[in-house]
Design an enzyme around this catalytic site. Structure first.
Site, PDB file in Angstrom:
ATOM      1  N   SER A   1       0.837  -1.190   0.000  1.00  8.22           N
ATOM      2  CA  SER A   1       0.000   0.000   0.000  1.00  8.22           C
ATOM      3  C   SER A   1       0.876   1.246   0.000  1.00  8.22           C
ATOM      4  O   SER A   1       1.917   1.283   0.667  1.00  8.22           O
ATOM      5  CB  SER A   1      -0.864  -0.060   1.252  1.00  8.22           C
ATOM      6  OG  SER A   1      -1.822   0.932   1.231  1.00  8.22           O
TER       7      SER A   1
ATOM      8  N   GLU B   1      -2.498  -3.587  15.668  1.00  5.21           N
ATOM      9  CA  GLU B   1      -3.595  -3.088  14.856  1.00  5.21           C
ATOM     10  C   GLU B   1      -4.886  -3.401  15.605  1.00  5.21           C
ATOM     11  O   GLU B   1      -5.577  -4.369  15.336  1.00  5.21           O
ATOM     12  CB  GLU B   1      -3.553  -3.832  13.503  1.00  5.21           C
ATOM     13  CG  GLU B   1      -4.437  -3.244  12.446  1.00  5.21           C
ATOM     14  CD  GLU B   1      -4.709  -4.266  11.350  1.00  5.21           C
ATOM     15  OE1 GLU B   1      -4.215  -5.403  11.424  1.00  5.21           O
ATOM     16  OE2 GLU B   1      -5.443  -3.923  10.428  1.00  5.21           O
TER      17      GLU B   1
END
Lengths: 375, 387, 375, 387
Positions: D156, D240
């Site tokens: 990404s 996360e």
């Protein structure tokens, strides 16, 4: 911020679970629910003695005076074990008296709910299966301070065993010209019995009143407040049923999961196939989710928080749409044995069919969400 | 593409319709007490029982297309079945016709056609599940007899049957589990054979367990050769054609469900006008129509002489989903009354929908679970690897 | 009784498929649809020469004079290969003239459809996205034998390329005071262009008419017959799109299936997992099922059978509800690569989104089924 | 059970709210041109960037509950993010804090907090898919340098990043595929490193392929020990957290979708009044509320000091389903206009819903496909066997 139970509540859970595992494992549940009355009065008495039955009844009336979140813990366990008992109906009836009765009425009726000698229920629905004010058509005639009731109530939970009915009646044609009265089983013109129904652990029947005279000290409320009272009792019913459903759904999932771990087909445990695993994972996700919604709802009920009604309707709609299908899935994943009388998973499937419409099906609750200002 | 019948087929259809007009009371009219007996005699006389079987064994010698017309007209008129020996007509008879000795044919076929008694099917075993060929029921030959020991399960109507078509393992030292299987025709009153009905969740019993304890079966009751049992069975199951009648059964149930939704008023609204109900009824309705047309595509293949393969799983999967969905719909239509059963004055249609909503597993699981059907489609039709 | 294609039709299928495989494999389709016009006029010309373009145009007007069932075979193939062409719009426009035009109009316009020189389309929808008579608001003023049109048509398929528009207009306030006229691109006050849209293989745009004068020989029909004509053209459109969808869905399934056979994960072909197999099996079942429905519908259209409209709506509702989801499933089963521009499965996903609303979404067709006397 | 905040937490919440009131223009009001730059400076000054990181590295030293309150208030107010170095803040920073040398901390942490540049994540490879640990990117040590050869994919924002946290295989002779993996911090302008953006189906590019051709990385850029890479990664991913902000993102999108359905009139009816649309919106809405409350149950567990396990897959699965469903709903709400994209005057909200309906894979597949999530739940939470 604490979205969990207290240590006391977890201890209570362990205690209730132990009690039910010992006294009412599923083979025992089958016997109890196939009996004439559909439950074991002796066991109910013991539960009352342990304080489970009158958990929310105020201490001054002999109960434990605990909050609904604590009751939730008990309901999850009775749901998990499909324990046949009048608990849910009793809580609704006793809360009706606690919330809407005067001091005299509370003092007269509540102790029986606390010590397990009184069985009560809400008699609301009639032909037409309508939870709106229009659904209350049972006719009341004023006679001085008293009223005279005539009509038939349907889909009354635990009708056959109840000795005290919280009955919704109609005084006049206006939408909210309704009232709530207490009707004793022994009164003249009262007849109640259970219907043959699918889920033997949950009795449901009818109440017929023929010129039944209700003394004024049996009247709870009338008019607008009565309609609000009825709505709040339906809400409460939906909440209690959903709490039991969380336990029942976990029970059904546990049974199916352990079956999938044991059963072999084509030389492999069937639980290895994604065709089995994935539906079970989806069921798990659904249970955890309506669990969160209903936990929050119980907390909000206890706090008198405005979000309670919305949370209940969300949880009940979610559970009504998914738990019945989870039961079907459970039976399918069992293969042939799943739908034999002998295997337990079918008991949960039937519980799913019982819980779907009671105190409002998904359609009802979706509409209610919109009424309450939700989407 | 042509959905019209040929003139000959039309003639046959008219014959069937005329027969139905003469012999079936109009809908709603009371049938005479002896109606069923008379009906059975008459359809037997017309050779419509075993319609597709060769004339020499007493069948009708009908063509495939005529058979379809016959079934379609019968289903549309809601007539009773053709013949009463369900499994005998569905697959025992065809197996005997194909693999049986002359004696076996003479002994069993006329009784099947006459519906003299019922046959049942001893295929599934407790540990075999969907994996039929893994069967273990032990069978040893002793002189002129086979001695059978073991257990069968999910034997439909075993308690009302006089005969069973039974699969046993006569050889355990085989490379493939499909070898070493033998097919026997067994009298249900044999010594050592015990039937225990399986109570289903609705409280009734359609299936049974059958136990074999030194059950002796004469060698002349073997169907086909020793070790040929799998082949006999596969041919028999292949005979279970993608049934037109099955779709009509669903269609009839759907019409009744629509009627139920039309009659049921809840909270002041007809159930059929509730959007959540209506759309689901429509979806089910479309799928049943699709099944009907899928069936016609399968039929076309057969008429062209091509073998039918796994594509019938398409309709089986639809049916499995539909039987569940239609039961659920009946429940949602009838709301608070949905779980009331026979014997309550407020149970919708005296509890038949509650029975229906508990009855789907007999259809859905009996025909192979949806998971098995999906595997069949994925592996055989799409060529995906086995799991 | 024969629910299959003739040998000639199967030969035609083979011929079309060969043509498309050679001239328009997906890498070529990508180039064609990204071009200014969105399709390859040279290839379209070749198709016309082979008779594919004017398949249903009567022989006296230069077409092949074949039936819709034969066209179905071509549509399945153009769908499968996502071939960008004006075929569907052209068939609708030419059928409008064939069905509702007089002999002069037919003789004047149809040969162009047969030889591939004319591109036509139906301009029906406007702001409000309404397929009922109320949706036609484009205003017509009578001026002697002529009419003058002003207004804007939206969601017009192939608007940018069409040179002949079959335009629905409104004469007065009554529900069926509508008409159908032919509008040439070159006329005064006509402006048409395509919108930027998701599925590049299917162009869609708008047509603006400003005081556009329509001579009387361009008028097709008015009033009740015009509304019936419009309805029948929407039906035809739904049928043609569903036929193309059958091919497209098979194409998407084939791509995903072969990906699942090749791709390895955790040391095993992903096609081995039931989590991959079962969705693909379900997609297959759906395709085969709306295929049967639409095949039957085409036969019924050719025969003028009353069941045609019902069968079309059933097929379109079924396909509109399932094909877009099949595209999503296809992309998901591909994993990350599925949604890259480079892989082809996303082209089918976009086709699904295009086909869902066009000529009526599932809601529209469900309602229509009820109108037509179905459930 | 208690959803009230403590008085200290309330005080912090009020502080956040006051900040937002002072620094965020009311909704609908135009933000000044330099708003974002000012915002970033201010939240950095308040130490709300890296709020949960230790104060000694420049973080806020905030408690978990305060962090939740901060995120919740920010999301509710639709405020911009806290900090601009997304991946640096999400997991690169925490990994460096846990495993990095003092030099690494000083070199990278301040820049991450200041948003000086972007980091990207070199985890996935073409053949590894969801099976991250099967990575093959080759790495050989030569003196004071590692030499990397291989390829990464689904990286990404690689094209906008200055640094990459990279996983390579330094040892191929290992028993477990989780061994022999090493973590490197790589400059994106290194010689031999090439970034190729991956065009997505919407026509944009968020991800890239990254190619390594004899890319030399100094040994001091290794994070953790050689072979410790898997451990470093697992800790990073565990960081996360089941994100509150994520649920608020869905909630915001849901509100917009409801608004779209309210505004859109088709065939004379508001889309929100179409039963088929309305019920599905309601279902999605309930699930988002369930996610919010699920998140609070997870949070309670964390507050009690219990580690969060696979249960966060519950919300991941919900989210995957919801992103798809909400995109489809947007399409069905907007009907014939649904596929029109930016640049057409009749495209609903200038095509953003069309973009949204093509954008779900970045979320759904990026976080592990639904099938992977279901496996995690079935295997780790229900204890079913691996497939």
């Amino acid at each position: 911020m604490n979205f969990g139970f207290t240590e006391e509540q977890e201890l209570l859970r362990a205690e209730v679970r132990k009690f039910l595992n010992e006294k009412a494992p599923l083979e025992e549940v089958r016997k109890q629910c196939e009996s004439e009355e559909g439950f074991d009065r002796g066991l109910w008495k013991q539960m009352a003695e342990l304080g489970f039955a009158g958990l929310t009844v105020p201490e001054i009336h002999g109960g434990a005076g605990l909050d609904l979140v604590t009751l939730l813990v008990v309901l999850e366990e009775t749901g998990r074990s499909l324990f046949p008992s009048p608990l849910v109906s009793n809580v609704i009836a006793s809360q009706a008296i606690e919330r809407f009765g005067n001091e005299e009425q509370q003092a007269r009726w509540l102790p029986g709910f606390a010590d397990g000698t009184r069985l009560g229920t809400l008699a609301l629905l009639e032909e037409g299966d309508d939870l709106s004010p229009n659904g209350v058509q049972l006719q009341a005639k004023k006679d001085g301070e008293e009223i005279i009731l005539t009509g038939r109530k349907l889909f009354v939970p635990d009708a056959g065993n109840a000795d005290l009915f919280v009955v919704a009646y109609r005084m006049g044609p206006g939408p909210e010209e309704v009232g709530l009265a207490l009707v004793e089983k022994g009164s003249v013109g009262v007849s109640a019995s259970d219907f043959p129904a699918m889920d033997l652990t949950k009795r449901v029947g009818s109440l017929e009143l023929t010129d039944t005279r209700i003394p004024s000290d049996h009247l709870l409320c009338e008019g607008g407040p009565a309609w609000s009272a009825i709505e709040s009792l339906v809400e409460l019913g939906a909440a209690l049923v959903t709490a039991e459903t969380v336990g029942a759904a976990e029970g059904a999932l546990a049974i199916t999961t352990s079956f999938a771990k044991e059963r072999e087909q084509f030389g492999s445990k069937i639980g290895r196939y994604q065709g089995v695993k994935h539906p079970l994972a989806e069921i798990y996700v659904d249970i955890e989710s309506y669990k969160s919604l209903i936990y929050y709802a119980f907390w909000a009920l206890d706090e008198g928080h405005e979000g309670a009604a919305l949370a209940i309707s969300r949880a009940k709609a979610y559970a009504s749409e998914t738990f019945p299908l989870a039961g079907i899935n459970g039976v399918q994943l069992h293969g042939g044995v799943g739908y034999t009388w002998e295997y337990d998973i079918q008991l949960y499937l039937k519980r799913g069919k019982w819980m779907r419409p009671i105190y409002g099906d998904a359609d009802y609750h979706y509409d209610r969400i919109a009424q309450l200002g939700g989407l | 593409m042509d959905f019209q019948l040929s003139s000959q087929e039309e003639k046959f259809r008219d014959e069937v319709r005329a027969f139905l007009k003469d012999n079936l009371p109009p809908e709603g009219e009371k049938r005479p007490a002896d109606f069923l007996a008379q009906w059975n005699t008459k359809v037997r006389e017309k050779r419509w029982v075993g319609f597709s079987w060769p004339a020499e064994v007493g069948g009708g010698g009908g063509s495939l297309m005529e058979q379809v017309i016959l079934k379609e007209e019968m289903a549309r008129a809601k007539a009773p079945g053709l013949g009463t020996c369900f499994m005998g007509l569905a697959w025992v008879g065809p197996s005997i016709i194909q693999y049986g000795t002359e004696e076996q044919k003479q002994k069993y076929i006329p009784d099947i056609l006459d519906g003299a008694y019922q046959w049942c099917t001893g295929y599934s075993e407790p540990d075999s599940g969907s994996d039929l060929a893994s069967l273990k029921c032990k069978c040893v030959r002793e002189g002129d007899e086979y001695v059978v020991n073991g257990q069968k399960i999910w034997t439909s109507i075993a308690m009302w049957s006089k005969m069973m078509i039974l699969l046993v393992r006569t050889d355990t030292e085989v490379d493939s589990k499909h070898d070493g299987i033998t097919c026997l025709l067994v009298e249900m009153d044999s010594e050592g054979l015990e039937v225990r009905p399986i109570k289903n969740m609705g409280g009734g019993a359609m299936f049974a367990e059958v136990f074999f304890n030194d059950v002796r079966v004469p060698v002349e009751n073997r169907l086909g050769d020793e070790g040929q049992g799998w082949q006999v069975t596969v041919s028999a199951l292949a005979n279970e054609r993608s049934s037109i009648a099955e779709v009509y059964g669903l269609r009839r149930k759907m019409d009744e469900l629509e009627d139920l939704a039309e009659r049921t008023v809840r909270a002041g609204q007809k159930a059929i006008e509730m959007p959540s109900i209506r759309r689901r009824l429509q979806r089910a309705d479309i799928r049943i129509e699709a099944m009907r047309l899928n069936g016609q595509r399968f039929l076309t293949k057969q008429l062209r002489g091509e073998p039918l393969g796994s594509e019938t799983s398409i309709n089986k999967l639809h049916r499995a989903a539909l039987e569940v969905e239609m039961g659920e719909l009946a429940m949602e239509i009838t709301g608070s009354a949905s779980t009331l059963m026979r014997g309550s004055d407020v149970a919708p249609d005296n509890g038949r929908w509650a029975d229906y909503a508990l009855g789907w597993p007999e259809v859905v699981i009996g025909g192979g679970t949806p998971n098995i059907q999906k595997n069949i489609i994925a592996e055989r039709l799409l060529g995906l690897p086995k799991d």
